[in-house]
Design a protein around this motif. Structure first.
Motif, mmCIF file in Angstrom:
data_model
loop_
_atom_site.group_PDB
_atom_site.id
_atom_site.type_symbol
_atom_site.label_atom_id
_atom_site.label_comp_id
_atom_site.label_asym_id
_atom_site.label_seq_id
_atom_site.Cartn_x
_atom_site.Cartn_y
_atom_site.Cartn_z
ATOM 1 N N ASP A 54 0.889 -1.028 -0.118
ATOM 2 C CA ASP A 54 -0.091 0.046 -0.071
ATOM 3 C C ASP A 54 0.866 1.239 -0.211
ATOM 4 O O ASP A 54 1.091 1.853 1.013
ATOM 5 C CB ASP A 54 -0.894 -0.061 1.389
ATOM 6 N N GLU A 55 1.429 1.693 -1.021
ATOM 7 C CA GLU A 55 2.262 2.547 -1.422
ATOM 8 C C GLU A 55 1.745 3.366 -2.539
ATOM 9 O O GLU A 55 1.232 2.889 -3.506
ATOM 10 C CB GLU A 55 3.824 2.374 -1.327
ATOM 11 N N LEU A 56 2.065 4.821 -2.729
ATOM 12 C CA LEU A 56 1.814 5.483 -3.960
ATOM 13 C C LEU A 56 2.441 4.957 -5.223
ATOM 14 O O LEU A 56 1.771 5.090 -5.964
ATOM 15 C CB LEU A 56 2.244 7.227 -3.652
ATOM 16 N N SER A 57 3.720 4.722 -4.731
ATOM 17 C CA SER A 57 4.543 3.883 -6.060
ATOM 18 C C SER A 57 3.970 2.518 -6.392
ATOM 19 O O SER A 57 4.844 1.972 -7.285
ATOM 20 C CB SER A 57 5.787 4.144 -5.897
ATOM 21 N N GLY A 58 3.112 1.957 -5.860
ATOM 22 C CA GLY A 58 2.560 0.764 -6.103
ATOM 23 C C GLY A 58 1.091 0.552 -6.308
ATOM 24 O O GLY A 58 0.705 -0.477 -6.204
ATOM 25 N N GLY A 59 0.505 1.758 -6.894
ATOM 26 C CA GLY A 59 -0.976 1.838 -7.215
ATOM 27 C C GLY A 59 -1.035 2.415 -8.406
ATOM 28 O O GLY A 59 -0.549 3.682 -8.660
ATOM 29 N N LYS A 82 2.189 -2.233 -19.143
ATOM 30 C CA LYS A 82 1.885 -0.742 -19.022
ATOM 31 C C LYS A 82 1.793 -0.202 -17.774
ATOM 32 O O LYS A 82 2.269 1.147 -17.361
ATOM 33 C CB LYS A 82 0.351 -0.608 -19.743
ATOM 34 N N CYS A 83 1.217 -0.695 -16.842
ATOM 35 C CA CYS A 83 1.249 -0.359 -15.435
ATOM 36 C C CYS A 83 2.744 -0.237 -14.778
ATOM 37 O O CYS A 83 3.099 0.920 -14.272
ATOM 38 C CB CYS A 83 0.496 -1.346 -14.556
ATOM 39 N N GLU A 84 3.562 -1.056 -15.031
ATOM 40 C CA GLU A 84 4.703 -1.114 -14.607
ATOM 41 C C GLU A 84 5.624 0.008 -15.164
ATOM 42 O O GLU A 84 6.422 0.738 -14.508
ATOM 43 C CB GLU A 84 5.618 -2.354 -14.810
ATOM 44 N N ASP A 85 5.292 0.216 -16.473
ATOM 45 C CA ASP A 85 6.032 1.465 -17.282
ATOM 46 C C ASP A 85 5.669 2.646 -16.876
ATOM 47 O O ASP A 85 6.342 3.617 -16.714
ATOM 48 C CB ASP A 85 5.700 1.156 -18.600
ATOM 49 N N TYR A 86 4.274 2.569 -16.436
ATOM 50 C CA TYR A 86 3.661 4.068 -15.947
ATOM 51 C C TYR A 86 4.194 4.493 -14.698
ATOM 52 O O TYR A 86 4.753 5.633 -14.298
ATOM 53 C CB TYR A 86 2.176 3.936 -15.743
ATOM 54 N N LEU A 87 4.342 3.539 -13.804
ATOM 55 C CA LEU A 87 4.864 3.784 -12.353
ATOM 56 C C LEU A 87 6.380 3.966 -12.392
ATOM 57 O O LEU A 87 6.811 4.977 -11.665
ATOM 58 C CB LEU A 87 4.684 2.582 -11.385
ATOM 59 N N GLY A 92 10.597 5.933 -11.047
ATOM 60 C CA GLY A 92 11.999 5.257 -11.183
ATOM 61 C C GLY A 92 12.241 3.633 -11.029
ATOM 62 O O GLY A 92 10.875 3.151 -10.673
ATOM 63 N N GLU A 93 13.140 3.034 -10.923
ATOM 64 C CA GLU A 93 13.160 1.617 -10.732
ATOM 65 C C GLU A 93 12.812 1.707 -9.139
ATOM 66 O O GLU A 93 13.444 2.368 -8.194
ATOM 67 C CB GLU A 93 14.689 1.217 -11.061
ATOM 68 N N GLN A 94 12.039 0.649 -8.836
ATOM 69 C CA GLN A 94 11.599 0.213 -7.358
ATOM 70 C C GLN A 94 12.562 -0.989 -7.102
ATOM 71 O O GLN A 94 12.549 -1.861 -7.913
ATOM 72 C CB GLN A 94 10.241 -0.222 -7.465
ATOM 73 N N ASP A 95 13.134 -1.041 -5.992
ATOM 74 C CA ASP A 95 13.930 -1.990 -5.495
ATOM 75 C C ASP A 95 12.921 -3.051 -4.747
ATOM 76 O O ASP A 95 12.094 -2.645 -4.177
ATOM 77 C CB ASP A 95 15.012 -1.877 -4.523
#
Length: 95
Positions: A54-59, A82-87, A92-95
């Protein structure tokens, strides 16, 4: 040793605020097809399943049609990408 990313689990008003913030960020529109989506809906977790957080970068905002397609049709990989590219374009890249 690789560190597992800590997943966040929100409840109540904090989850409601996150949902609102994601809908505001995405302008109340499905990021796939551009359809208006009311924030009475819940945001879509990407990644979903056991990796969701539950994070801004994951929704993202998905309309019912695209959300269904993300989980149940042959378009699931295309929508996931498309979701991954948008986020990634936002955070940027998420670890």
């Amino acid at each position: 040793m690789l560190q597992k990313k800590k997943r966040v689990k929100l409840y109540g008003q904090k989850l409601k605020k996150l949902n609102h913030d994601i809908f505001e960020r995405d302008n109340y529109t499905c990021i796939i097809c551009g359809t208006y989506v009311s924030d009475e809906h819940k945001f879509h977790h990407e990644p979903c399943g056991i990796e969701k957080s539950d994070e801004l970068s994951g929704g993202v905002v998905l309309c019912d049609k695209c959300h269904y397609a993300r989980h149940n049709t042959d378009k699931l990989k295309e929508i996931k990408t498309k979701c991954e590219d948008y986020l990634r374009s936002l955070y940027g890249e998420q670890d």
